[in-house]
Design a protein around this motif. Structure first.
Motif, PDB file in Angstrom:
ATOM      1  N   GLU A  34       0.813  -1.219   0.000  1.00  9.95           N
ATOM      2  CA  GLU A  34       0.000   0.000   0.000  1.00  9.95           C
ATOM      3  C   GLU A  34       0.845   1.267   0.000  1.00  9.95           C
ATOM      4  O   GLU A  34       0.335   2.344  -0.281  1.00  9.95           O
ATOM      5  N   VAL A  35       2.120   1.117   0.334  1.00 12.72           N
ATOM      6  CA  VAL A  35       3.075   2.222   0.231  1.00 12.72           C
ATOM      7  C   VAL A  35       4.321   1.653  -0.430  1.00 12.72           C
ATOM      8  O   VAL A  35       4.919   0.699   0.069  1.00 12.72           O
ATOM      9  N   THR A  36       4.691   2.221  -1.564  1.00  8.25           N
ATOM     10  CA  THR A  36       5.804   1.685  -2.348  1.00  8.25           C
ATOM     11  C   THR A  36       6.826   2.776  -2.629  1.00  8.25           C
ATOM     12  O   THR A  36       6.470   3.889  -2.991  1.00  8.25           O
ATOM     13  N   ALA A  37       8.093   2.404  -2.446  1.00  8.25           N
ATOM     14  CA  ALA A  37       9.204   3.295  -2.772  1.00  8.25           C
ATOM     15  C   ALA A  37       9.922   2.708  -3.976  1.00  8.25           C
ATOM     16  O   ALA A  37      10.280   1.523  -3.980  1.00  8.25           O
ATOM     17  N   PHE A  70       5.485  -1.824   1.074  1.00  8.88           N
ATOM     18  CA  PHE A  70       5.113  -2.114   2.450  1.00  8.88           C
ATOM     19  C   PHE A  70       3.606  -2.248   2.571  1.00  8.88           C
ATOM     20  O   PHE A  70       2.866  -1.444   2.002  1.00  8.88           O
ATOM     21  N   SER A  71       3.152  -3.225   3.349  1.00 14.03           N
ATOM     22  CA  SER A  71       1.753  -3.178   3.784  1.00 14.03           C
ATOM     23  C   SER A  71       1.696  -2.027   4.788  1.00 14.03           C
ATOM     24  O   SER A  71       2.717  -1.659   5.391  1.00 14.03           O
ATOM     25  N   ARG A  72       0.538  -1.445   4.961  1.00 18.88           N
ATOM     26  CA  ARG A  72       0.414  -0.343   5.939  1.00 18.88           C
ATOM     27  C   ARG A  72       0.859  -0.811   7.325  1.00 18.88           C
ATOM     28  O   ARG A  72       1.571  -0.102   8.027  1.00 18.88           O
ATOM     29  N   GLU A  73       0.459  -2.017   7.706  1.00 21.78           N
ATOM     30  CA  GLU A  73       0.769  -2.531   9.036  1.00 21.78           C
ATOM     31  C   GLU A  73       2.271  -2.699   9.248  1.00 21.78           C
ATOM     32  O   GLU A  73       2.800  -2.367  10.304  1.00 21.78           O
ATOM     33  N   ALA A  74       2.971  -3.243   8.247  1.00 15.49           N
ATOM     34  CA  ALA A  74       4.423  -3.409   8.360  1.00 15.49           C
ATOM     35  C   ALA A  74       5.101  -2.044   8.481  1.00 15.49           C
ATOM     36  O   ALA A  74       5.987  -1.845   9.327  1.00 15.49           O
ATOM     37  N   LEU A  75       4.677  -1.103   7.647  1.00 16.11           N
ATOM     38  CA  LEU A  75       5.271   0.231   7.689  1.00 16.11           C
ATOM     39  C   LEU A  75       4.962   0.919   9.018  1.00 16.11           C
ATOM     40  O   LEU A  75       5.837   1.569   9.603  1.00 16.11           O
TER      41      LEU A  75
END
Length: 155
Positions: free
Chosen positions: A40-43, A60-65
């Motif tokens: 859900e968040v990608t670099a 990253f999944s939101r939870e992992a991030l």
């Protein structure tokens, strides 16, 4: 390919372990042929070298991030803010840097761009890579983090 997997695995473990105290577990590795983001968040960082170009992508999944940000700053986010996105970019930058240091021992020096951040669900990532991506999915306390890598030879 096995040494490439080990280089990425060691790089992720070094950075995430240093900043969270947790060891991400490699769930699976695969060749990714589509452009759909796996988080859900990608670099996304571009890579260049002597007659080489490619990309290094950390999703990253939101939870992992959020776990990572919580470990970094002591306050746990509940939504994706600019600070959370900056943390994703910095984590990806450090993982990519650790990867490039290890990869250099194989005789290949790469430079990386500053990561661009993309957020949301079900989005596509378009890079200049013509080859397929090697993808490694890690588990961080039950939450996915995915690293993708591709490298093309230029004529």
């Amino acid at each position: 390919m096995d040494s490439l997997v080990e280089i990425i695995k060691e790089s992720v473990a070094e950075v995430i372990g240093t900043y969270t105290g947790e060891t991400p577990v490699l769930r699976r590795q695969f060749v990714k042929q589509d452009k759909v983001a796996l988080g859900e968040v990608t670099a996304v960082a571009g890579l260049t070298g002597n007659k080489l170009s490619g990309a290094f992508v950390v999703s990253f999944s939101r939870e992992a991030l959020f776990r990572i940000v919580c470990a970094l700053f002591g306050s746990c986010p509940r939504e994706t803010t600019e600070e959370v996105e900056d943390a994703a970019g910095e984590m990806a930058n450090m993982i990519c840097g650790a990867f490039r240091r290890r990869f250099e021992k194989q005789g290949i020096t790469l430079s990386a761009s500053t990561p661009s951040i993309v957020t949301g669900k079900d989005y596509h990532i378009h890079t200049l890579c013509k080859s397929d991506f090697l993808a490694l999915e890690f588990d961080l306390s039950g939450h996915p983090l995915v690293v993708e890598f591709c490298l093309d030879r230029q004529s």
